[in-house]
Design a protein around this motif. Sequence first.
Motif, PDB file in Angstrom:
ATOM      1  N   GLU A   7       0.821  -1.210   0.000  1.00 15.37           N
ATOM      2  CA  GLU A   7       0.000   0.000   0.000  1.00 15.37           C
ATOM      3  C   GLU A   7       0.857   1.263   0.000  1.00 15.37           C
ATOM      4  O   GLU A   7       0.612   2.191  -0.767  1.00 15.37           O
ATOM      5  CB  GLU A   7      -0.909  -0.022   1.227  1.00 15.37           C
ATOM      6  CG  GLU A   7      -1.759   1.203   1.424  1.00 15.37           C
ATOM      7  CD  GLU A   7      -2.512   1.145   2.750  1.00 15.37           C
ATOM      8  OE1 GLU A   7      -2.693   2.217   3.358  1.00 15.37           O
ATOM      9  OE2 GLU A   7      -2.905   0.043   3.175  1.00 15.37           O
ATOM     10  N   LEU A   8       1.878   1.287   0.852  1.00 18.40           N
ATOM     11  CA  LEU A   8       2.679   2.501   1.016  1.00 18.40           C
ATOM     12  C   LEU A   8       3.713   2.692  -0.089  1.00 18.40           C
ATOM     13  O   LEU A   8       4.074   3.821  -0.421  1.00 18.40           O
ATOM     14  CB  LEU A   8       3.374   2.478   2.382  1.00 18.40           C
ATOM     15  CG  LEU A   8       2.455   2.485   3.595  1.00 18.40           C
ATOM     16  CD1 LEU A   8       3.265   2.297   4.871  1.00 18.40           C
ATOM     17  CD2 LEU A   8       1.638   3.763   3.651  1.00 18.40           C
ATOM     18  N   ILE A   9       4.201   1.614  -0.643  1.00 20.77           N
ATOM     19  CA  ILE A   9       5.246   1.691  -1.671  1.00 20.77           C
ATOM     20  C   ILE A   9       4.660   1.940  -3.056  1.00 20.77           C
ATOM     21  O   ILE A   9       5.333   2.443  -3.942  1.00 20.77           O
ATOM     22  CB  ILE A   9       6.109   0.411  -1.633  1.00 20.77           C
ATOM     23  CG1 ILE A   9       7.026   0.495  -0.423  1.00 20.77           C
ATOM     24  CG2 ILE A   9       6.910   0.224  -2.907  1.00 20.77           C
ATOM     25  CD1 ILE A   9       7.879  -0.703  -0.197  1.00 20.77           C
ATOM     26  N   ASP A  10       3.383   1.651  -3.228  1.00 19.45           N
ATOM     27  CA  ASP A  10       2.752   1.757  -4.543  1.00 19.45           C
ATOM     28  C   ASP A  10       3.051   3.062  -5.277  1.00 19.45           C
ATOM     29  O   ASP A  10       3.377   3.034  -6.452  1.00 19.45           O
ATOM     30  CB  ASP A  10       1.247   1.512  -4.422  1.00 19.45           C
ATOM     31  CG  ASP A  10       0.592   1.399  -5.770  1.00 19.45           C
ATOM     32  OD1 ASP A  10       1.086   0.607  -6.601  1.00 19.45           O
ATOM     33  OD2 ASP A  10      -0.405   2.103  -6.010  1.00 19.45           O
ATOM     34  N   PRO A  11       2.973   4.233  -4.615  1.00 20.00           N
ATOM     35  CA  PRO A  11       3.235   5.468  -5.367  1.00 20.00           C
ATOM     36  C   PRO A  11       4.724   5.765  -5.603  1.00 20.00           C
ATOM     37  O   PRO A  11       5.055   6.685  -6.349  1.00 20.00           O
ATOM     38  CB  PRO A  11       2.592   6.555  -4.504  1.00 20.00           C
ATOM     39  CG  PRO A  11       2.523   5.989  -3.139  1.00 20.00           C
ATOM     40  CD  PRO A  11       2.446   4.506  -3.282  1.00 20.00           C
ATOM     41  N   LEU A  12       5.613   5.021  -4.982  1.00 17.68           N
ATOM     42  CA  LEU A  12       7.044   5.287  -5.117  1.00 17.68           C
ATOM     43  C   LEU A  12       7.586   4.672  -6.410  1.00 17.68           C
ATOM     44  O   LEU A  12       7.060   3.675  -6.900  1.00 17.68           O
ATOM     45  CB  LEU A  12       7.808   4.722  -3.917  1.00 17.68           C
ATOM     46  CG  LEU A  12       7.441   5.292  -2.551  1.00 17.68           C
ATOM     47  CD1 LEU A  12       8.268   4.630  -1.458  1.00 17.68           C
ATOM     48  CD2 LEU A  12       7.615   6.800  -2.527  1.00 17.68           C
ATOM     49  N   PHE A  34      15.198  -0.773  -7.393  1.00 20.22           N
ATOM     50  CA  PHE A  34      15.399   0.648  -7.656  1.00 20.22           C
ATOM     51  C   PHE A  34      15.763   0.863  -9.120  1.00 20.22           C
ATOM     52  O   PHE A  34      16.175  -0.062  -9.809  1.00 20.22           O
ATOM     53  CB  PHE A  34      16.527   1.192  -6.758  1.00 20.22           C
ATOM     54  CG  PHE A  34      16.160   1.214  -5.304  1.00 20.22           C
ATOM     55  CD1 PHE A  34      15.732   2.379  -4.707  1.00 20.22           C
ATOM     56  CD2 PHE A  34      16.232   0.055  -4.545  1.00 20.22           C
ATOM     57  CE1 PHE A  34      15.386   2.392  -3.367  1.00 20.22           C
ATOM     58  CE2 PHE A  34      15.882   0.061  -3.207  1.00 20.22           C
ATOM     59  CZ  PHE A  34      15.462   1.227  -2.614  1.00 20.22           C
ATOM     60  N   ARG A  35      15.672   2.098  -9.580  1.00 20.67           N
ATOM     61  CA  ARG A  35      15.964   2.373 -10.994  1.00 20.67           C
ATOM     62  C   ARG A  35      17.436   2.180 -11.335  1.00 20.67           C
ATOM     63  O   ARG A  35      17.774   1.872 -12.466  1.00 20.67           O
ATOM     64  CB  ARG A  35      15.478   3.762 -11.388  1.00 20.67           C
ATOM     65  CG  ARG A  35      16.246   4.889 -10.753  1.00 20.67           C
ATOM     66  CD  ARG A  35      15.756   6.268 -11.232  1.00 20.67           C
ATOM     67  NE  ARG A  35      16.310   7.288 -10.380  1.00 20.67           N
ATOM     68  CZ  ARG A  35      15.638   7.943  -9.456  1.00 20.67           C
ATOM     69  NH1 ARG A  35      14.362   7.701  -9.287  1.00 20.67           N
ATOM     70  NH2 ARG A  35      16.226   8.841  -8.704  1.00 20.67           N
ATOM     71  N   ARG A 108      11.111   7.111   1.022  1.00 19.44           N
ATOM     72  CA  ARG A 108      10.552   8.248   0.286  1.00 19.44           C
ATOM     73  C   ARG A 108      11.512   9.439   0.340  1.00 19.44           C
ATOM     74  O   ARG A 108      11.791  10.074  -0.679  1.00 19.44           O
ATOM     75  CB  ARG A 108       9.186   8.617   0.850  1.00 19.44           C
ATOM     76  CG  ARG A 108       8.461   9.685   0.056  1.00 19.44           C
ATOM     77  CD  ARG A 108       7.071  10.003   0.606  1.00 19.44           C
ATOM     78  NE  ARG A 108       6.216   8.817   0.583  1.00 19.44           N
ATOM     79  CZ  ARG A 108       5.745   8.194   1.666  1.00 19.44           C
ATOM     80  NH1 ARG A 108       6.053   8.635   2.882  1.00 19.44           N
ATOM     81  NH2 ARG A 108       4.962   7.157   1.570  1.00 19.44           N
ATOM     82  N   GLU A 109      12.033   9.725   1.527  1.00 21.31           N
ATOM     83  CA  GLU A 109      12.968  10.843   1.676  1.00 21.31           C
ATOM     84  C   GLU A 109      14.229  10.620   0.866  1.00 21.31           C
ATOM     85  O   GLU A 109      14.740  11.539   0.218  1.00 21.31           O
ATOM     86  CB  GLU A 109      13.305  11.039   3.155  1.00 21.31           C
ATOM     87  CG  GLU A 109      12.138  11.575   3.971  1.00 21.31           C
ATOM     88  CD  GLU A 109      12.375  11.502   5.473  1.00 21.31           C
ATOM     89  OE1 GLU A 109      13.478  11.082   5.911  1.00 21.31           O
ATOM     90  OE2 GLU A 109      11.436  11.842   6.228  1.00 21.31           O
ATOM     91  N   ALA A 110      14.747   9.397   0.869  1.00 23.14           N
ATOM     92  CA  ALA A 110      15.965   9.094   0.111  1.00 23.14           C
ATOM     93  C   ALA A 110      15.718   9.207  -1.389  1.00 23.14           C
ATOM     94  O   ALA A 110      16.595   9.670  -2.140  1.00 23.14           O
ATOM     95  CB  ALA A 110      16.459   7.693   0.452  1.00 23.14           C
ATOM     96  N   LEU A 111      14.544   8.809  -1.834  1.00 21.87           N
ATOM     97  CA  LEU A 111      14.228   8.894  -3.264  1.00 21.87           C
ATOM     98  C   LEU A 111      13.996  10.333  -3.720  1.00 21.87           C
ATOM     99  O   LEU A 111      14.183  10.649  -4.895  1.00 21.87           O
ATOM    100  CB  LEU A 111      12.989   8.032  -3.575  1.00 21.87           C
ATOM    101  CG  LEU A 111      13.206   6.529  -3.471  1.00 21.87           C
ATOM    102  CD1 LEU A 111      11.878   5.791  -3.471  1.00 21.87           C
ATOM    103  CD2 LEU A 111      14.117   6.040  -4.585  1.00 21.87           C
ATOM    104  N   GLU A 112      13.599  11.191  -2.805  1.00 26.13           N
ATOM    105  CA  GLU A 112      13.363  12.599  -3.156  1.00 26.13           C
ATOM    106  C   GLU A 112      14.621  13.429  -3.140  1.00 26.13           C
ATOM    107  O   GLU A 112      14.648  14.523  -3.682  1.00 26.13           O
ATOM    108  CB  GLU A 112      12.326  13.199  -2.194  1.00 26.13           C
ATOM    109  CG  GLU A 112      10.930  12.640  -2.392  1.00 26.13           C
ATOM    110  CD  GLU A 112       9.948  13.088  -1.335  1.00 26.13           C
ATOM    111  OE1 GLU A 112      10.360  13.752  -0.340  1.00 26.13           O
ATOM    112  OE2 GLU A 112       8.754  12.751  -1.484  1.00 26.13           O
TER     113      GLU A 112
END
Length: 113
Positions: A7-12, A34-35, A108-112
């Motif tokens: 649920e939480l990872i879906d938008p990442l 990860f990409r 999320r913070e690390a990806l941003e």
Amino acid sequence: CSERYDELIDPLPLQRPKQVGGLEYNYAYYPVLFRDRVTMMRARQALLDKDIMARRYFSPSLNTLRFLRDSLRRPCPASEDVASRVLALPLSAALTDAEIDGVVRCLREALES
């Protein structure tokens, strides 16, 4: 736990486990892809900085292990690519929703950044 991660990872911008028809997922790991390796390593370090143990279970790619005979050490680009950018998130029946929320918040913070 896995459902909460789903649920939480879906938008990442991460790929997560997909269930394949006819197979049962055993919920032993929660790998995310990860990409690229740099992004994965940045996220891994951010998690470690918060004492969150995420592991590189699927790294290195098995075809690169040094003890293999030369005849078995062949290029395997798909495996090598995935092994370089996968991370297994903490997974346990004992994890609370708040702990999972913290893992995903850190990701999320690390990806941003």
